[in-house]
Motif scaffolding. Structure first.
Motif, short mmCIF file in Angstrom:
data_model
loop_
_atom_site.label_atom_id
_atom_site.label_comp_id
_atom_site.label_asym_id
_atom_site.label_seq_id
_atom_site.Cartn_x
_atom_site.Cartn_y
_atom_site.Cartn_z
N THR A 5 15.78 -19.92 -19.13
CA THR A 5 15.73 -20.47 -20.49
C THR A 5 16.64 -21.69 -20.60
O THR A 5 16.33 -22.65 -21.32
CB THR A 5 16.14 -19.41 -21.52
N GLU A 6 17.79 -21.68 -19.90
CA GLU A 6 18.70 -22.83 -19.90
C GLU A 6 18.07 -24.01 -19.18
O GLU A 6 18.15 -25.16 -19.64
CB GLU A 6 20.02 -22.46 -19.23
N SER A 9 15.39 -25.49 -21.38
CA SER A 9 15.94 -26.24 -22.51
C SER A 9 16.40 -27.62 -22.08
O SER A 9 16.13 -28.62 -22.76
CB SER A 9 17.11 -25.46 -23.13
N GLU A 10 17.09 -27.70 -20.94
CA GLU A 10 17.57 -28.99 -20.44
C GLU A 10 16.41 -29.89 -20.03
O GLU A 10 16.54 -31.12 -20.01
CB GLU A 10 18.51 -28.78 -19.27
N ASP A 14 10.90 -25.99 -25.21
CA ASP A 14 11.37 -25.02 -26.19
C ASP A 14 11.04 -23.61 -25.72
O ASP A 14 10.01 -23.36 -25.09
CB ASP A 14 10.70 -25.28 -27.54
N GLU A 15 11.91 -22.66 -26.05
CA GLU A 15 11.75 -21.28 -25.58
C GLU A 15 10.45 -20.64 -26.04
O GLU A 15 9.92 -19.74 -25.38
CB GLU A 15 12.94 -20.43 -26.04
#
Length: 544
Positions: A5-6, A9-10, A14-15
């Motif tokens: 998820t990180e 995001s980077e 979007d999750e």
């Protein structure tokens, strides 16, 4: 590893667009495409290599390390790779997730079952196989000729004993006929999965796959058997690309796994398109040497998907050049400049061939600990003579930091690259024999093509059905430009033997089977499976 998820995001994901498979793997939802489709594309870079040798060239390693290096240099980069197959992982090659400090992770999960994509392809393929035999058993309304069924079965394992089989033996078990198994990576469904635009296009391609001929010689497609909806259902998750990471947190889209010696050798079009929207540069790879993977990347994948590569990185090693110069595997550690200079002919031909597609080339010298400085300099000097930039890559030992020289040279190349010069090797309007001849003469440098009686019969069918607009997918040994594995270096003047031609109408190409190539590999004398160990904590060892 960091949470996926990180990483997402980077990367700008979007999750809500993630479909998580645990903490470190995720499918990318089709909803993501709706957010991305209007964004400009990044630049596409293909990593390819000289002809493979027993010493290993490190093409996937270089792809991963270069992506890490570009990110370290401030260039937003996403890598796009194929999924490993269990066949080579447990057979001769071992794992296919890079090595040293340039790996994609979790390596053991990616190498084994990953998110189940290859298993889904196997299931969809064998569902169609079962429905074909069941249709014949239940009355054969379509009038299928049991002796002209071209659709075989598949499994994701090397098993030479299944290459030729007889089905239907025993009372009440169906029509007795000859058939066989291919490895899943040779399945047309794998090719279709990797070339389709979306789920709807997948269904269209599955519909037109050829399963055989009826008693009058008419081709019969999968859609006539009523199998397409169920096959699509089995593939509905597999069509979604997978997101993972490198050891340094670079995002990698891993999707699809066709081999380049018996299939078209490129990761999925869908995954590549996602990557191009997410990164300023996308580093991808195509299987085996540039005579196979790169040619198919340019002539099949880019043509069908409308992709335009900005550069090609050709991976070479001092060991591979010495091997092509006649040095035995057990003597490659010893300096031998004379053999290296002889073997440079292999590298030079691949550079010339890539130039025929109008793509600028950068040579990546994948460094091994035993390489002498003089041998490295000999390779650099050869590249200077050809006016091609070169850089030493130490990404195995140093990760992204070891690829900074390579990344810097690539950035220079991309700053001045002209994508308007890109063009496939042959025109769609050429007939199939002319396309084969053009590849043999211009890429392999053969003098002639010899078609077997079976291949001539296949060409007659292609002519009768008006299928000249298909692309050509060469099934050929990866170890030589020719169809003879031991003919190393840069051979010329040979005759390429074509044993047969099969039709992959869903994928949009004809598979040209040359020499002794087989679509179901066998295990070596000592399979990699024998070295695999799992400890009391469930940790795997020996999958390299």
């Amino acid at each position: 590893m960091r949470l996926i998820t990180e990483i997402a995001s980077e990367t700008g994901i979007d999750e809500q667009h993630l479909e998580l498979y645990g903490k470190y793997k995720s499918k990318l939802s089709p909803s993501l495409w709706e957010d991305l489709k209007h964004k400009p594309d990044g630049k596409l870079v293909l990593v390819t290599a000289v002809n493979p040798t027993p010493a290993g060239e490190g093409k996937t390693l270089t792809t991963i390390g270069l992506a890490q290096a570009l990110n370290a240099a401030g260039v937003k980069t996403v890598a796009a790779l194929r999924e490993p197959s269990l066949g080579p992982c447990l057979g001769m090659k071992g794992g296919a997730t890079g090595g040293g400090k340039s790996q994609i992770v979790p390596a053991d999960e990616i190498n084994l079952h990953f998110t189940g994509d290859i298993h889904a392809v196997t299931s969809a393929h064998n569902l169609l196989s079962a429905m074909i035999d069941n249709h014949i058993f239940q009355g054969n309304e379509l009038g299928l000729d049991p002796q002209r069924i071209v659709w075989k079965r598949v499994m994701d394992m090397n098993d030479r004993s299944l290459r030729s089989i007889v089905t239907g033996l025993g009372d009440g078990n169906g029509t007795v006929r000859e058939s066989g198994f291919q490895i899943t990576t040779a399945s047309e469904i794998m090719a279709v999965l990797c070339l389709c635009d979306n789920l709807a296009d997948l269904k269209k391609r599955l519909s037109r796959m050829l399963i055989g001929y009826d008693q009058l010689g008419r081709p019969v497609a999968a859609k006539e058997l009523g199998a397409v909806e169920a096959m699509t259902a089995l593939l509905k998750e597999a069509v979604k690309p997978n997101l993972v990471q490198t050891l340094e947190g670079t995002p990698v889209i891993v999707h699809g796994g066709p081999f380049a010696n018996i299939a078209h050798g490129c990761s999925s079009v869908i995954g590549t398109r996602y990557a191009l929207k997410l990164g300023d540069v996308v580093v991808t790879e195509a299987g085996f040497g540039a005579d196979l993977g790169a040619e198919k990347f340019m002539d099949i994948k880019c043509r069908q998907a409308g992709l335009v590569p900005s550069a090609a990185v050709l991976v070479v090693t001092v060991k591979s050049l010495k091997y092509n110069g006649g040095v035995r595997k057990d003597e490659l550690q010893t300096e031998n400049r004379e053999a290296l200079l002889t073997g440079l002919s292999n590298m030079e031909r691949h550079i010339e061939n890539l130039g025929k597609f109008g793509v600028p080339v950068l040579v990546a010298i994948n460094h091994f600990a035993g390489d002498s400085e003089q041998e490295i300099n000999d390779v650099r000097e050869a590249c200077r003579r050809l006016n091609v930039p070169a850089a030493v890559s130490k990404v195995w030992a140093e990760g992204g930091a070891g690829g900074l020289e390579l990344a810097a040279e690539l950035k220079k190349l991309l700053d001045h690259s002209d994508t308007d010069s890109f063009a496939p090797l042959y025109e769609d309007s050429l007939d199939i024999p002319s396309k084969i001849n053009k590849i043999v003469r211009e890429i392999y440098r053969g003098a002639d093509v010899a078609f077997s009686p079976a291949a001539k019969r296949s060409l007659a069918i292609i002519e009768r059905l008006g299928l000249h607009d298909l692309q050509v997918c060469m099934a050929k040994t990866p170890y030589s430009f020719s169809d003879q594995p031991r003919l190393l270096g840069a051979p010329v003047g040979f005759t390429m033997g074509v044993r047969d031609i099969t039709l992959s109408l869903g994928a949009g190409f004809a598979v040209v089977i040359t020499g002794n190539i087989v679509t179901m590999p066998g295990l070596p004398a000592k399979p990699a499976a024998e070295s695999l160990r799992i400890d009391e904590d469930g940790e795997l060892h020996g999958l390299v």
